[in-house]
Structures are given as structure tokens and as C-alpha cells.
Design an enzyme around this catalytic site. Structure first.
Site, short mmCIF file in Angstrom:
data_model
loop_
_atom_site.label_atom_id
_atom_site.label_comp_id
_atom_site.label_asym_id
_atom_site.label_seq_id
_atom_site.Cartn_x
_atom_site.Cartn_y
_atom_site.Cartn_z
CG HIS A 164 -1.77 1.14 1.45
ND1 HIS A 164 -3.14 1.08 1.35
CD2 HIS A 164 -1.48 2.42 1.78
CE1 HIS A 164 -3.65 2.27 1.60
NE2 HIS A 164 -2.66 3.10 1.88
CD GLU A 165 1.69 3.41 3.76
OE1 GLU A 165 1.90 4.51 3.23
OE2 GLU A 165 0.64 3.16 4.40
CG HIS A 202 0.34 5.93 -0.71
ND1 HIS A 202 -0.80 6.34 -1.33
CD2 HIS A 202 -0.04 5.40 0.48
CE1 HIS A 202 -1.84 6.08 -0.56
NE2 HIS A 202 -1.40 5.50 0.55
CG ASP A 230 -4.89 6.31 1.47
OD1 ASP A 230 -3.96 7.08 1.64
OD2 ASP A 230 -4.81 5.09 1.70
#
Length: 387
Positions: free
Chosen positions: A84-85, A88, A180
């Protein structure tokens, strides 16, 4: 809420350059992956909490194997948070934002950057990349888990991974900062109003509502359904709700600071100044300042460069009958090279210039179009931003 983990993008504000304390376990997109000490606590607690669920998945499993399987699931969960990170970070880098670090913490993780997104579109794309990555992983785990079958422990773990990734992806799309979905809402309001500050405040207040909703689901809903909240749900609901409330409140404070930075001008943080030559007297300096309506006086070197500024208290102590024969340089404080900024700059550009100039001196001269226009003191800048 067993197995839940928060994962989110960088805040609207850039983080300090100092790296988060922890263990660096790799690098992606030029940024370190950091395991914060609190991650170890989370891994141990989640492993213990999930052990009973593993016994339910595989009744014949006993002993240390139960905890090994629970730990494998926890590692998979945090690996999903890391994906997930990284999503980003990769999207941000493609849009011109360099990630500074990817951090796994007690409640999940976060990504930090050296600067905030320049446009609402970039802000939204970077934010949505994380949840999309989790939802894609959820789909992959689901297909693999169904193929293996629920009668196999591996299949159960894959299906649990599908659930966890689906939860993380959907939960982070809730419309409130610091989630988010809040960044997407922030971007929408920013695009409509033309003000980042407005978008941040609206999304942060929505984040506070989301925090209250998390508390309600964790504590009030079980009672409304005729039951009682489990200890696990209560603890995780409380932690995540408190974290979201804290993040939303921090976003509001950061938005106020950013708004102050955006409105920063020399006129707001400095005092009007007039320039005199290095051979002038205190009386001449007083006359020039009075004619210009200036509060400060800057002394110019022979080449026209700002070389010093008059100490107001020292100049005031010079008697009127001696002011005409007292050189202004005797009541002046020397300015080192570099203590000058462009007085036409505004907002973040001015703050950045003042930051560089203040490394040389706590008092900085502002020059616009070749003319001295002001004198800026670092404490006045700090006070303006705090106000």
C-alpha cells in the site's frame, strides 16, 4: 476487528527530513523502508490475538505451530500494508514527488515526502494508489484461496489475506483525513475552491466524523445489537479511532500553518526599512527614516550592498546635539554575507528564502528591485506563523 491495520499517505504537510527511528530493511524508489519499534509490539500482539482464530481454522493444529501460522498471517498483513505504502511512493515519484521513507508502525504504516503535492490531481492520484493496490491484492488472494480450497490451511490463509486487504483498501477510502479517501476529498474541494487550505479543513472535519463513527461501531453498535463489544474490537476500535481523530486534528493545525505560509509577505513579517550610506551620520539616518516612514535603517557598503542595520536602542541613546557628528556605523550591527532576500517573493518561496538567509543571521534585509524595503527578524516570522 482482528488483523485490521491502518495504512495511509503522507499528510498534506511535508514531514521533517529527520528519519523515523527504527530498522531500515530495504529501499524502494530511493527511500528507506523503516520498521518502527512499535511494529514489533503490533506483530507480537496480533500473533497472540490471532492464535485462537488459527485453532478454529485448523482444529488439529496444536502447540507452537499455531503461533507460527498466526505470525505468518501477521507478516502477510503488514506486507500488504507495505505494498500500500510503496504504491503511494511510486505514483508520487512518477508525479514529481520524491518519497522520503516508508514506515511500518503499530497501527500499520505511512509514507512521507519532502514536499506536499503541487496539484489536486497529484494529491488524489497518490492517495488512491494505496487502496487500489490493496484491492488488487485482495482479488489475487481471493482467486488463489478459492483455487486451493478452504479445507486446506494455505487456502484459509489466502482467503484471510483477501479479507484483510479488502478491509484495508476499503477502510482507507473513507472520506476523512488522515485516510486516503480524505486526501481524495481534500483534492476535490481544493480543485473546486482553488484553495488547499479549504480542502484540508473540510476533509479533516470529515476525518473527525469518521473517528466518531469508528468509536460508535466498536463500542455502541454491539450494545445496539443486544451484545457486548469484544476486548479485541474495543482495543483496536479505540486505537484506530483515536489515531484518526489525532491525525484529523493535526491536519487542521497544519492547514492553518500552511495558510499562514501561503499569505507570507515581507510586509506581514518585516518592518519597513530605509537605506543610508556608510558615511552618513545618525541624524541623517533619522531624517531618512522619518521621510520614508520607516522603522529600521540599513547601512549600505560603498558597493551598494546591505552591510549593516542600525540598532534602534543604540541610535536612540545618541543625544540630539551629537547625532549630526556621530557616524551611523557606530550604532550599526554588521550583516554577514547572504543575509539578504528578494522582497518580491511571497508564500513558500519567501519562507524558503528566509530559511536559507537566517542561517547566516537572525536579521535579514529584504531588497526589491534593487532597493531596500524591509528588515525581517526570525522571531517575527515564527510568531506570524504561530498566530
Amino acid at each position: 476487528m482482528p488483523g485490521a491495520a491502518y495504512a495511509g499517505p503522507v499528510s498534506d504537510q511535508p514531514r521533517p527530513a529527520r528519519r523515523t527511528s527504527g530498522w531500515v530493511v530495504g529501499r524502494v524508489a530511493g527511500a528507506p523502508i523503516v520498521l518502527a519499534p512499535s511494529w514489533v509490539v503490533a506483530a507480537v500482539v496480533l500473533t497472540v490475538v490471532l492464535a485462537p482464530a488459527v485453532r478454529g481454522w485448523a482444529p488439529g493444529m496444536v502447540g507452537a505451530r499455531v503461533y507460527v501460522v498466526a505470525l505468518v498471517f501477521v507478516v502477510l498483513l503488514f506486507a500488504s500494508v507495505l505494498v500500500h505504502e510503496i504504491a503511494h511512493g511510486l505514483v508520487a515519484r512518477a508525479r514529481g514527488q520524491q518519497p522520503q521513507e516508508f514506515v511500518l508502525t503499530l497501527l500499520g504504516g505511512h509514507t512521507s515526502f519532502g514536499a506536499a503535492a503541487a496539484t489536486p490531481g497529484t494529491n488524489a492520484l497518490v492517495a488512491v494508489a494505496g487502496p487500489v493496490a490493496n484491492l488488487v491484492l485482495a482479488g489475487g488472494f481471493l482467486v488463489a484461496g478459492l483455487a486451493v480450497g478452504r479445507d486446506q490451511l494455505v487456502g484459509v490463509l489466502l482467503l484471510a489475506g483477501a479479507f484483510s486487504n479488502g478491509f484495508v483498501g476499503l477502510f482507507n477510502l473513507l472520506p476523512g483525513l488522515p485516510l486516503d479517501g480524505g486526501a481524495v476529498l481534500q483534492s476535490l474541494v481544493w480543485a473546486v475552491t482553488g484553495r488547499r487550505h479549504t480542502g484540508t479543513v473540510v476533509a479533516a472535519w470529515c476525518g473527525r466524523l469518521v473517528a466518531v463513527g469508528v468509536f460508535a461501531v466498536a463500542f455502541a453498535l454491539p450494545f445496539a445489537l443486544g451484545g457486548r463489544p469484544t476486548l479485541t474490537d474495543a482495543v483496536w476500535g479505540g486505537l484506530i479511532g483515536a489515531f484518526i481523530w489525532s491525525g484529523a486534528s493535526g491536519a487542521i493545525r497544519a492547514a492553518r500553518t500552511q495558510d499562514a505560509v501561503d499569505q507570507l509577505t515581507v510586509e506581514r513579517v518585516g518592518r519597513r526599512a530605509a537605506a543610508v550610506g556608510h558615511t552618513d551620520s545618525v541624524a541623517q539616518a533619522r531624517a531618512v527614516a522619518a521621510a520614508a516612514g520607516a522603522q529600521d535603517v540599513v547601512v549600505l557598503a560603498p558597493d551598494g550592498r546591505p552591510a549593516a542595520y542600525v540598532d534602534v536602542a543604540a541610535a536612540s541613546s545618541v543625544p540630539a546635539d551629537l547625532a549630526g557628528t556621530t557616524p551611523v556605523t557606530t550604532v550599526a550591527v554588521t550583516l554577514p554575507g547572504g543575509a539578504v532576500v528578494d522582497g518580491t517573493l511571497v508564500g513558500p518561496a519567501l519562507l524558503d528564502a528566509l530559511g536559507r538567509a537566517s542561517r547566516h543571521s537572525p536579521v535579514v534585509v529584504a531588497v526589491a528591485h534593487g532597493r531596500v524595503v524591509g528588515l525581517v527578524r526570525v522571531p517575527d516570522v515564527v510568531a506570524a506563523l504561530r498566530a
